[in-house]
Design an enzyme around this catalytic site. Structure first.
Site, PDB file in Angstrom:
ATOM      1  NE  ARG A   1      84.774 105.421 -60.902  1.00 55.51           N
ATOM      2  CZ  ARG A   1      85.025 104.938 -62.104  1.00 55.51           C
ATOM      3  NH1 ARG A   1      84.047 104.818 -63.001  1.00 55.51           N
ATOM      4  NH2 ARG A   1      86.244 104.554 -62.437  1.00 55.51           N
TER       5      ARG A   1
ATOM      6  CB  CYS B   1      99.760 113.641 -66.764  1.00 55.59           C
ATOM      7  SG  CYS B   1      99.203 112.254 -65.762  1.00 55.59           S
TER       8      CYS B   1
END
Length: 415
Positions: A30, A251
């Site tokens: 990343r 979420c």
């Protein structure tokens, strides 16, 4: 910035246009892609990374010692028993305890239950650092509101809830966010209020979707098209425009379990919230069962039967695989002995294999499948159209549309 995923990177970029910002992440891959000006999550464009001229990246905790504000945006997942997994947050707090110094402010954005910041994170920082909370260092909570794949609602255009552990800390945190959030901020009276506000945002959406999913199950038994019912009901000005479907992602399918966990800790058993969760978690198996019924009526099913799954990401037009419930459909179909090929032009194949053991296929071949299941409404599938999608199947193949993306008379079944 501790964590450079879907939440941390967009905020780091905006802050990096105005303040010196160090972005910290555990993943060397990343960090390398970001240093090269690429974001594999597709949330930040290369030119935006370039514009954040004060932003740098590191994987070395020692580089964080010179900072005086720390913002934590690590994941808060659930475990196999649907209980909060504080592992990433605890690790981040241990890291912070080694680098904070007197006068520092630590802001958490990760979704938690009310009280978690000060009950779970702060004690770890105190223990690791030897500093005293609200005397030597201070805390804030500003819940993330990132919507992956949404190019209209960005970090700067979504109003930000802020809070702090003292009035002075609260004002500081609010001013910091207000300096980059063009939509403005809402200063909550306490960290616990801000935590509660975040966790109920997604709990409310989860319950609304659960209601519509249950209505879809009822209407299917009545042989009534759910989309037609919703279109008719939607002509009333205050009818909420929710649609049936799979509830995944980082979420909506996760956050309610943080609230119910805390509720159970204090002796309250939440019935409505958990009922909605059970129903939404059952939708993958329901869809698979509907496909099996349709295929059984139309043709014989055996171990050679093949089904094409179009889409694996948890939502359309983004590569995000976190908590995707398309996996539930695939596993259920495989339990019936069917072979599933999965095609998703947005998802990284190596990530799909690493996370779920699923090997994605490239462009599907024509006339190969006994069933086709449209699971995610990616724009590429919209552009393909009904005829091109049906061409992947054999002449009598079943086409099931989870997202009601295609015309009703062009598919064999849909939610």
């Amino acid at each position: 910035m501790i964590g450079l995923g879907y939440v941390g990177l967009p905020l780091a970029v905006e802050l990096g246009k105005h303040y010196p910002v160090i972005g910290y992440d555990l993943s060397p891959t990343r960090l390398e892609e970001l240093k090269q000006g690429r974001d594999s999550s597709l949330e930040v464009e290369p030119e935006a990374l370039t514009q954040a001229h004060l932003l740098s990246f590191t994987g070395d905790p020692a580089d964080l010692r010179g900072c005086n504000v720390y913002i934590v945006t690590v994941p808060t997942p659930i475990n196999a028993h649907r209980q909060p997994d504080f592992g990433p947050l605890e690790s981040a707090s241990q890291l912070l305890g080694k680098v904070v110094k007197p006068g520092c402010v630590v802001v958490f954005e990760s979704t938690v239950y009310p009280g978690a910041t000060e009950e779970v994170c702060v004690p770890i920082i105190e223990k690791e650092s030897g500093l005293e909370y609200n005397q030597d260092f201070f805390a804030g909570y500003s819940p993330e509101r990132i919507n992956p794949g949404d190019k209209e609602h960005r970090v700067t255009t979504i109003k930000k809830v802020t809070s702090g552990s003292t009035p002075e800390a609260a004002d500081f945190v609010d001013a910091l966010y207000r300096s980059v959030i063009t939509a403005g901020t809402h200063l909550a009276s306490s960290i616990r209020v801000a935590e509660a506000a975040k966790v109920i945002e997604n709990t409310q959406r989860d319950l609304n979707i659960a209601l519509i999913n249950e209505l879809a199950l009822i209407f299917n038994k009545l042989d009534i098209d759910t989309e037609e019912v919703l279109a008719a009901a939607g002509t009333k000005w205050n009818f909420l425009p929710f649609r049936p479907g799979l509830v995944g992602g980082h979420c909506i399918g996760v956050d309610p379990y943080y609230l119910t966990h805390k509720a159970q800790q204090i002796g309250y058993h939440p019935e409505i919230i958990l009922a909605g969760r059970r129903l939404n978690d059952s939708m993958g198996a329901y869809v698979a069962g509907q496909v099996i019924k349709l295929m059984t009526r139309r043709c014989s099913i055996d171990k050679e039967s093949r089904i094409l799954i179009l889409g694996l990401a948890f939502k359309e037009n983004c590569p995000d695989l976190r908590n995707t419930r398309v996996v539930d459909i695939i596993r259920e179909l495989e339990d019936y002995g069917l072979q599933c090929d999965v095609h998703d032009p947005w998802v990284n194949p190596s990530e799909a294999e690493h996370e779920y053991g699923i090997r994605l296929i490239g462009q599907p071949a024509a006339n190969q499948y006994d069933g086709i299941l449209l699971a995610v409404a990616h724009r590429q599938f919209v552009e393909l159209g009904v005829e091109s999608i049906r061409a992947f199947g054999k002449p009598n193949a079943v086409l099931y549309d989870v997202k009601a993306l295609l015309p009703r008379d062009a598919v064999d079944g849909r939610l």
